[in-house]
Design an enzyme around this catalytic site. Structure first.
Site, PDB file in Angstrom:
ATOM      1  N   THR A 185     -14.244  61.520  31.382  1.00  0.00           N
ATOM      2  CA  THR A 185     -15.600  60.951  31.364  1.00  0.00           C
ATOM      3  C   THR A 185     -16.506  61.965  30.688  1.00  0.00           C
ATOM      4  O   THR A 185     -16.267  63.168  30.777  1.00  0.00           O
ATOM      5  CB  THR A 185     -16.132  60.684  32.778  1.00  0.00           C
ATOM      6  OG1 THR A 185     -16.134  61.916  33.476  1.00  0.00           O
ATOM      7  CG2 THR A 185     -15.270  59.681  33.509  1.00  0.00           C
ATOM      8  N   GLU A 333     -13.469  55.152  34.744  1.00  0.00           N
ATOM      9  CA  GLU A 333     -12.683  55.166  35.994  1.00  0.00           C
ATOM     10  C   GLU A 333     -12.151  53.790  36.372  1.00  0.00           C
ATOM     11  O   GLU A 333     -11.352  53.667  37.291  1.00  0.00           O
ATOM     12  CB  GLU A 333     -13.562  55.679  37.152  1.00  0.00           C
ATOM     13  CG  GLU A 333     -13.892  57.159  37.091  1.00  0.00           C
ATOM     14  CD  GLU A 333     -15.149  57.455  36.276  1.00  0.00           C
ATOM     15  OE1 GLU A 333     -15.517  56.649  35.393  1.00  0.00           O
ATOM     16  OE2 GLU A 333     -15.764  58.508  36.523  1.00  0.00           O
ATOM     17  N   LYS A 442     -37.981  56.439  41.371  1.00  0.00           N
ATOM     18  CA  LYS A 442     -38.400  56.286  42.770  1.00  0.00           C
ATOM     19  C   LYS A 442     -39.907  56.403  42.862  1.00  0.00           C
ATOM     20  O   LYS A 442     -40.466  57.487  42.766  1.00  0.00           O
ATOM     21  CB  LYS A 442     -37.725  57.350  43.632  1.00  0.00           C
ATOM     22  CG  LYS A 442     -36.222  57.243  43.600  1.00  0.00           C
ATOM     23  CD  LYS A 442     -35.540  58.290  44.455  1.00  0.00           C
ATOM     24  CE  LYS A 442     -34.063  58.328  44.154  1.00  0.00           C
ATOM     25  NZ  LYS A 442     -33.729  59.017  42.882  1.00  0.00           N
ATOM     26  N   TRP A 447     -37.801  51.426  44.515  1.00  0.00           N
ATOM     27  CA  TRP A 447     -37.069  51.713  43.290  1.00  0.00           C
ATOM     28  C   TRP A 447     -37.533  50.827  42.145  1.00  0.00           C
ATOM     29  O   TRP A 447     -37.712  49.626  42.315  1.00  0.00           O
ATOM     30  CB  TRP A 447     -35.570  51.467  43.498  1.00  0.00           C
ATOM     31  CG  TRP A 447     -34.914  52.526  44.300  1.00  0.00           C
ATOM     32  CD1 TRP A 447     -35.492  53.645  44.837  1.00  0.00           C
ATOM     33  CD2 TRP A 447     -33.542  52.564  44.686  1.00  0.00           C
ATOM     34  NE1 TRP A 447     -34.571  54.372  45.519  1.00  0.00           N
ATOM     35  CE2 TRP A 447     -33.361  53.737  45.447  1.00  0.00           C
ATOM     36  CE3 TRP A 447     -32.450  51.730  44.445  1.00  0.00           C
ATOM     37  CZ2 TRP A 447     -32.123  54.099  45.968  1.00  0.00           C
ATOM     38  CZ3 TRP A 447     -31.213  52.083  44.975  1.00  0.00           C
ATOM     39  CH2 TRP A 447     -31.054  53.255  45.731  1.00  0.00           C
TER      40      TRP A 447
HETATM   41  P1  ADP Z   1     -19.744  57.641  30.200  1.00  0.00           P
HETATM   42  O1  ADP Z   1     -20.447  57.734  31.528  1.00  0.00           O
HETATM   43  O2  ADP Z   1     -18.776  58.692  29.951  1.00  0.00           O
HETATM   44  O3  ADP Z   1     -20.625  57.203  29.091  1.00  0.00           O
HETATM   45  P2  ADP Z   1     -18.460  55.231  30.966  1.00  0.00           P
HETATM   46  O4  ADP Z   1     -18.078  54.247  29.947  1.00  0.00           O
HETATM   47  O5  ADP Z   1     -17.486  55.532  32.015  1.00  0.00           O
HETATM   48  O6  ADP Z   1     -18.749  56.470  30.199  1.00  0.00           O
HETATM   49  O7  ADP Z   1     -19.835  54.780  31.585  1.00  0.00           O
HETATM   50  C1  ADP Z   1     -19.855  53.888  32.656  1.00  0.00           C
HETATM   51  C2  ADP Z   1     -21.260  53.552  33.037  1.00  0.00           C
HETATM   52  O8  ADP Z   1     -21.897  52.795  32.008  1.00  0.00           O
HETATM   53  C3  ADP Z   1     -21.354  52.668  34.249  1.00  0.00           C
HETATM   54  O9  ADP Z   1     -21.230  53.424  35.436  1.00  0.00           O
HETATM   55  C4  ADP Z   1     -22.708  52.037  34.084  1.00  0.00           C
HETATM   56  O10 ADP Z   1     -23.752  52.884  34.543  1.00  0.00           O
HETATM   57  C5  ADP Z   1     -22.842  51.901  32.589  1.00  0.00           C
HETATM   58  N1  ADP Z   1     -22.510  50.533  32.179  1.00  0.00           N
HETATM   59  C6  ADP Z   1     -21.320  50.053  31.790  1.00  0.00           C
HETATM   60  N2  ADP Z   1     -21.390  48.751  31.485  1.00  0.00           N
HETATM   61  C7  ADP Z   1     -22.666  48.371  31.683  1.00  0.00           C
HETATM   62  C8  ADP Z   1     -23.389  47.145  31.548  1.00  0.00           C
HETATM   63  N3  ADP Z   1     -22.816  46.036  31.110  1.00  0.00           N
HETATM   64  N4  ADP Z   1     -24.699  47.159  31.863  1.00  0.00           N
HETATM   65  C9  ADP Z   1     -25.311  48.283  32.289  1.00  0.00           C
HETATM   66  N5  ADP Z   1     -24.696  49.457  32.419  1.00  0.00           N
HETATM   67  C10 ADP Z   1     -23.386  49.517  32.135  1.00  0.00           C
END
Ligand code: ADP
Length: 545
Positions: A185, A333, A442, A447
């Site tokens: 990640t 993940e 916040k 929120w």
């Molecule tokens: P990194 O954090 O390394 O950029 P990830 O692809 O694992 O890579 O990121 C996952 C995060 O991206 C999720 O936990 C979420 O916050 C955000 N995310 C993924 N898909 C969406 C979506 N369709 N809408 C909003 N946020 C999203």
């Protein structure tokens, strides 16, 4: 009593064998880093993958060893996907957009034995090589004529390495729970952490992706992978595509609007997947070339994930391209698909504005993924579309922990993985992301969803991109500050944006300040880098303070 069905392990090699047997002549089209187009077939990729497997042996790689790649989407990377995992080694796809120190960290942490790299990254590899202690050979993914002139120990040529090997190889069968690939990640805070996929998790995730109520990929599809093969296995598409023998278009490093448009047109792409930022580049190109008619492309579906889909992006694809947008939520993940947004039969005939609200949600759970939203007291929240909570997920393609136990035990007492996202779920099972827990604003104990504010701002016709962050406020703890990139040639000002927002979001959500900027910082996976923005604007005086 056990059933009497054959206990065949779920192997990644079975996917490429299927594609090569039943869809041998279906094309895999790549635009190479060297420039030209390259065409092969599923049978061609299978043969190359077998040569990769034989090359693993020749290089002294053992099953379970990590094999690194620093590479764009191409048929060469695809052959490594199947050859390395099929052999029983672990394909570690490194994100080249990470800072060099992070790449150095993860290659050492993963203990990669060899590193395959596209020639675009030759200077980076030369710079990093002295620090990469476990890497025994560096393999440039090109032919002899394009070999980079760099000084690294044991520099090999991909095409020569493979040509020297036989395309005969019997894929081994082994425990389906064996590790198949590794992806870190991007770690906006702390060190990157490794997510280790298995053959079983990968095959099950692929099956899910093919269902008509998810991405609905079939052999009739020409699938263009804009999402990089170094980002959560390109959302699993290289595996799912083989499972049904879909035609693949792999754009290499050429992700600018003009190149993506040309590939969509020339290769008759029906479905393409990518994060919102790449689509913004495509839209910009179309704005600059109003004579082009994207409806003539015949693109049927666009898959978007990684960040929220805004109304502007959704409508542009629906109205401008005549394409359906399929949003997905997930993370590295979660392999990465957790939920997918599709309409239900009961939505037929709803007015457009109501449909829009459903389509903008991240989506419903797919088979295999259990969802739970957890309140501050640790209790599961109701699925009423109002109560929000920390999103926890569980399933056969959800991580149970990180590679080499970084971060320790991560699952909750019911075996769910806490995602770090905050969401609501409505009675139909549609999940709507409020925010990443660390990005939520916040204000006075309540929120504010940065996703909602950004979507509302991005629906202004003069706004190209928007990002909102919380800035310290003496009375309210935090208040929103909105950063806006104008569309070229647009005069939109602060009051225009605020008036536009006032019709779309609660009054107390309205940003205290709107600033216009030329660009926004992005993470290695194409998301707005909120930590950097918060740092940059933490002392910005709010007019309301
Ligand atoms: P990194 O954090 O390394 O950029 P990830 O692809 O694992 O890579 O990121 C996952 C995060 O991206 C999720 O936990 C979420 O916050 C955000 N995310 C993924 N898909 C969406 C979506 N369709 N809408 C909003 N946020 C999203």
């Amino acid at each position: 009593m056990h059933g009497l069905m054959q206990d065949r392990p779920l192997m990644i090699s079975s996917l490429i064998e299927h594609a090569a047997t039943f869809h041998p002549d279906t094309e895999i089209v790549s635009r190479l880093p060297e420039g030209p187009m390259h065409r092969t077939t599923w049978r061609g990729v299978r043969d190359r993958a077998k040569q990769v497997a034989n090359a693993m042996q020749a290089l002294g790689i053992q099953q379970g060893d990590r094999v690194g790649t620093l590479a764009w989407n191409s048929h060469r990377h695809l052959a490594l996907y199947y050859g390395v995992s099929g052999f029983g080694a672990v394909l570690h796809t490194v994100n080249p957009r990470l800072f060099p120190e992070q790449i150095d960290y993860i290659v050492n942490h993963a203990e990669d034995q060899v590193l395959f790299f596209d020639i675009t990254f030759a200077p980076l590899v030369e710079q990093l090589a002295p620090q990469l202690k476990t890497v025994r050979a560096f393999i440039a993914m090109t032919d002899r004529a394009h070999m980079p002139a760099i000084q690294v120990p044991n520099l090999l040529c991909y095409e020569e390495l493979l040509d020297a090997q036989s395309p005969q190889y019997d894929w081994p069968a082994f425990d389906e729970r064996s590790a198949s690939s590794l992806c870190y990640t991007s770690g906006t805070t702390g060190n990157p952490k490794g997510v280790l996929y298995s053959h079983r998790s990968t095959v099950l995730h692929s099956l899910m992706e093919l269902a008509p109520d998810t991405f609905g990929i079939s052999s009739a599809e020409t699938l263009m992978l804009i999402v990089p093969m170094f980002h959560a296995n390109a959302w699993g598409a290289p595996y799912a595509a083989a499972m049904v023998g879909a035609r693949l278009v792999l754009p290499g490093p050429h992700l600018d609007g003009a190149s993506v448009y040309a590939l969509m047109r020339d290769e008759r792409v029906t479905f393409s997947q990518g994060v919102p930022t790449v689509w913004m580049m495509l839209f910009q190109y179309l704005d600059q070339n109003p004579q082009l008619d994207p409806r003539s492309l015949g693109v049927k579906r666009i898959g978007i994930g990684g960040a929220a889909v805004s109304q502007a992006v959704l409508e542009r694809f629906e109205k401008g391209f005549g394409a359906e947008v399929v949003q997905g939520w997930g993370m590295t993940e979660t392999s990465p698909i957790g939920v997918i947004s599709k309409l239900l039969p009961k939505h037929a005939g709803l007015p457009e504005d109501e449909l829009l609200q459903i389509k903008l949600k991240q989506g419903r759970g797919v088979w295999g993924v259990d969802l739970k939203i957890v309140g501050p007291d640790g209790q599961a929240q109701p699925w009423d579309g109002v109560a929000s909570g920390h999103l926890h997920v569980r399933g056969p393609w959800i991580a149970s922990g990180y590679f080499r136990n970084e971060g320790g035990a991560v699952l909750d007492e019911e075996g769910f993985f806490p995602t770090g996202d905050v969401a609501t779920i409505n009675p139909d099972g549609y999940l709507q992301l409020v925010d990443r827990a660390k990005d939520v604003i916040k204000s006075g104990g309540e929120w504010i969803s940065s996703i909602d504010v950004e979507n509302a701002a991005a629906s202004h016709p003069g706004v190209a991109q928007a990002a909102v962050i919380g800035v310290a406020h003496p009375k309210w703890q935090e208040r929103p500050l909105l950063l806006v990139i104008r569309k070229p040639g647009q005069e939109v000002g602060k009051q225009d944006v605020l008036d536009h927002l006032a019709q779309r979001i609660a009054k107390w959500w309205l940003p205290d300040e709107v600033l216009f900027v030329d660009s926004l910082p992005h993470t290695a996976t194409g998301k707005v880098l909120k930590v950097k923005l918060r740092e940059q604007y933490k002392n910005h005086p709010l007019p309301t303070a």
